[in-house]
Motif scaffolding. Structure first.
Motif, PDB file in Angstrom:
ATOM      1  N   VAL A   7     -29.481 -18.723 -37.350  1.00  0.00           N
ATOM      2  CA  VAL A   7     -28.425 -18.907 -36.354  1.00  0.00           C
ATOM      3  C   VAL A   7     -27.248 -18.027 -36.759  1.00  0.00           C
ATOM      4  N   LEU A   8     -26.720 -17.270 -35.776  1.00  0.00           N
ATOM      5  CA  LEU A   8     -25.653 -16.308 -36.051  1.00  0.00           C
ATOM      6  C   LEU A   8     -24.411 -16.620 -35.218  1.00  0.00           C
ATOM      7  N   THR A   9     -23.253 -16.319 -35.789  1.00  0.00           N
ATOM      8  CA  THR A   9     -22.010 -16.446 -35.040  1.00  0.00           C
ATOM      9  C   THR A   9     -21.870 -15.238 -34.116  1.00  0.00           C
ATOM     10  N   ILE A  10     -20.936 -15.306 -33.193  1.00  0.00           N
ATOM     11  CA  ILE A  10     -20.712 -14.184 -32.283  1.00  0.00           C
ATOM     12  C   ILE A  10     -20.290 -12.933 -33.070  1.00  0.00           C
ATOM     13  N   GLY A  11     -19.509 -13.137 -34.127  1.00  0.00           N
ATOM     14  CA  GLY A  11     -19.092 -12.011 -34.961  1.00  0.00           C
ATOM     15  C   GLY A  11     -20.264 -11.352 -35.663  1.00  0.00           C
ATOM     16  N   GLU A  12     -21.182 -12.178 -36.184  1.00  0.00           N
ATOM     17  CA  GLU A  12     -22.366 -11.636 -36.854  1.00  0.00           C
ATOM     18  C   GLU A  12     -23.259 -10.888 -35.876  1.00  0.00           C
ATOM     19  N   GLU A  36     -25.839 -21.584 -28.190  1.00  0.00           N
ATOM     20  CA  GLU A  36     -25.551 -23.012 -28.295  1.00  0.00           C
ATOM     21  C   GLU A  36     -24.093 -23.120 -28.704  1.00  0.00           C
ATOM     22  N   ARG A  37     -23.466 -24.226 -28.391  1.00  0.00           N
ATOM     23  CA  ARG A  37     -22.066 -24.438 -28.766  1.00  0.00           C
ATOM     24  C   ARG A  37     -21.988 -25.501 -29.860  1.00  0.00           C
ATOM     25  N   THR A  38     -21.116 -25.241 -30.812  1.00  0.00           N
ATOM     26  CA  THR A  38     -20.871 -26.223 -31.870  1.00  0.00           C
ATOM     27  C   THR A  38     -19.912 -27.278 -31.333  1.00  0.00           C
ATOM     28  N   GLY A  40     -17.032 -27.635 -32.227  1.00  0.00           N
ATOM     29  CA  GLY A  40     -15.754 -26.939 -32.092  1.00  0.00           C
ATOM     30  C   GLY A  40     -15.786 -25.884 -30.990  1.00  0.00           C
ATOM     31  N   ASN A  41     -16.841 -25.893 -30.153  1.00  0.00           N
ATOM     32  CA  ASN A  41     -17.023 -24.990 -29.019  1.00  0.00           C
ATOM     33  C   ASN A  41     -17.219 -23.529 -29.422  1.00  0.00           C
ATOM     34  N   GLN A  42     -17.704 -23.291 -30.645  1.00  0.00           N
ATOM     35  CA  GLN A  42     -18.007 -21.926 -31.072  1.00  0.00           C
ATOM     36  C   GLN A  42     -19.439 -21.589 -30.685  1.00  0.00           C
ATOM     37  N   ARG A  43     -19.648 -20.340 -30.300  1.00  0.00           N
ATOM     38  CA  ARG A  43     -20.984 -19.885 -29.932  1.00  0.00           C
ATOM     39  C   ARG A  43     -21.828 -19.674 -31.183  1.00  0.00           C
ATOM     40  N   LYS A  44     -23.080 -20.115 -31.097  1.00  0.00           N
ATOM     41  CA  LYS A  44     -24.074 -19.869 -32.147  1.00  0.00           C
ATOM     42  C   LYS A  44     -25.310 -19.322 -31.459  1.00  0.00           C
ATOM     43  N   TYR A  45     -25.794 -18.180 -31.929  1.00  0.00           N
ATOM     44  CA  TYR A  45     -26.929 -17.498 -31.322  1.00  0.00           C
ATOM     45  C   TYR A  45     -28.146 -17.572 -32.231  1.00  0.00           C
ATOM     46  N   ALA A  46     -29.304 -17.735 -31.614  1.00  0.00           N
ATOM     47  CA  ALA A  46     -30.551 -17.626 -32.370  1.00  0.00           C
ATOM     48  C   ALA A  46     -30.706 -16.168 -32.800  1.00  0.00           C
ATOM     49  N   ARG A  47     -31.256 -15.939 -33.959  1.00  0.00           N
ATOM     50  CA  ARG A  47     -31.419 -14.573 -34.473  1.00  0.00           C
ATOM     51  C   ARG A  47     -32.192 -13.700 -33.493  1.00  0.00           C
ATOM     52  N   ALA A  48     -33.094 -14.282 -32.710  1.00  0.00           N
ATOM     53  CA  ALA A  48     -33.896 -13.522 -31.743  1.00  0.00           C
ATOM     54  C   ALA A  48     -33.041 -12.829 -30.683  1.00  0.00           C
TER      55      ALA A  48
END
Length: 154
Positions: A7-12, A36-38, A40-48
């Motif tokens: 799982v990656l952050t938007i920055g990553e 997906e949203r944490t 804290g409403n932060q975006r988390k992306y699957a590595r794919a």
């Protein structure tokens, strides 16, 4: 090299893909990628998502619209990441459209050269001339180019 997390952050994602944060948000709004949203409403992306972004950027480089790309991605089951086989199938479907665009651009190039050769865009022989905005009835954009790619106006 350390293993990438699943799982990656938007920055990553932005750093790894070279796609700016703003474009990632835009692609997400258009349904091209998802996160997906944490709590804290932060975006988390699957590595794919990195492969999906590579697919999107490559399709854009060959001249496909985001709408065309969205439609292509929608053919994949449950938003699956495109595989090499998917790309081969989809690129085969796009070949006719790309060939028509190439042909239209070559004809436009040939006509443009003639106009540059005369140095005047007001001559009756100019293929780019649009007297009294007659082409407005054909809609927005470049109707001659659109029609040429569809086998219409020459």
């Amino acid at each position: 090299m350390p293993k990438l997390p699943d799982v990656l952050t938007i920055g990553e994602v932005a750093k790894r893909s070279g796609v700016p944060h703003t474009a990632l948000r835009f692609y997400e709004e258009r349904g091209l990628i998802s996160s997906e949203r944490t709590t804290g409403n932060q975006r988390k992306y699957a590595r794919a998502v990195l492969r999906r972004l590579a697919f999107i950027r490559t399709a854009q480089r060959v001249g496909l619209s985001l709408e065309d790309i969205h439609d292509a991605l929608a053919t994949l089951p449950e938003g699956r990441t495109p595989t090499k086989t998917d790309w081969a199938r989809l690129s085969h479907l796009w070949q006719g459209e790309l060939d028509a665009r190439i042909d239209a651009m070559q004809r436009l190039r040939d006509r443009l050269t003639a106009c540059i050769g005369c140095g005047c865009l007001s001559l009756k022989s100019c293929h780019l001339m649009n007297r009294e905005d007659a082409l407005a009835a054909l809609g927005p954009g470049a109707p001659r180019l659109k029609a040429a790619s569809e086998g219409g106006i020459n």
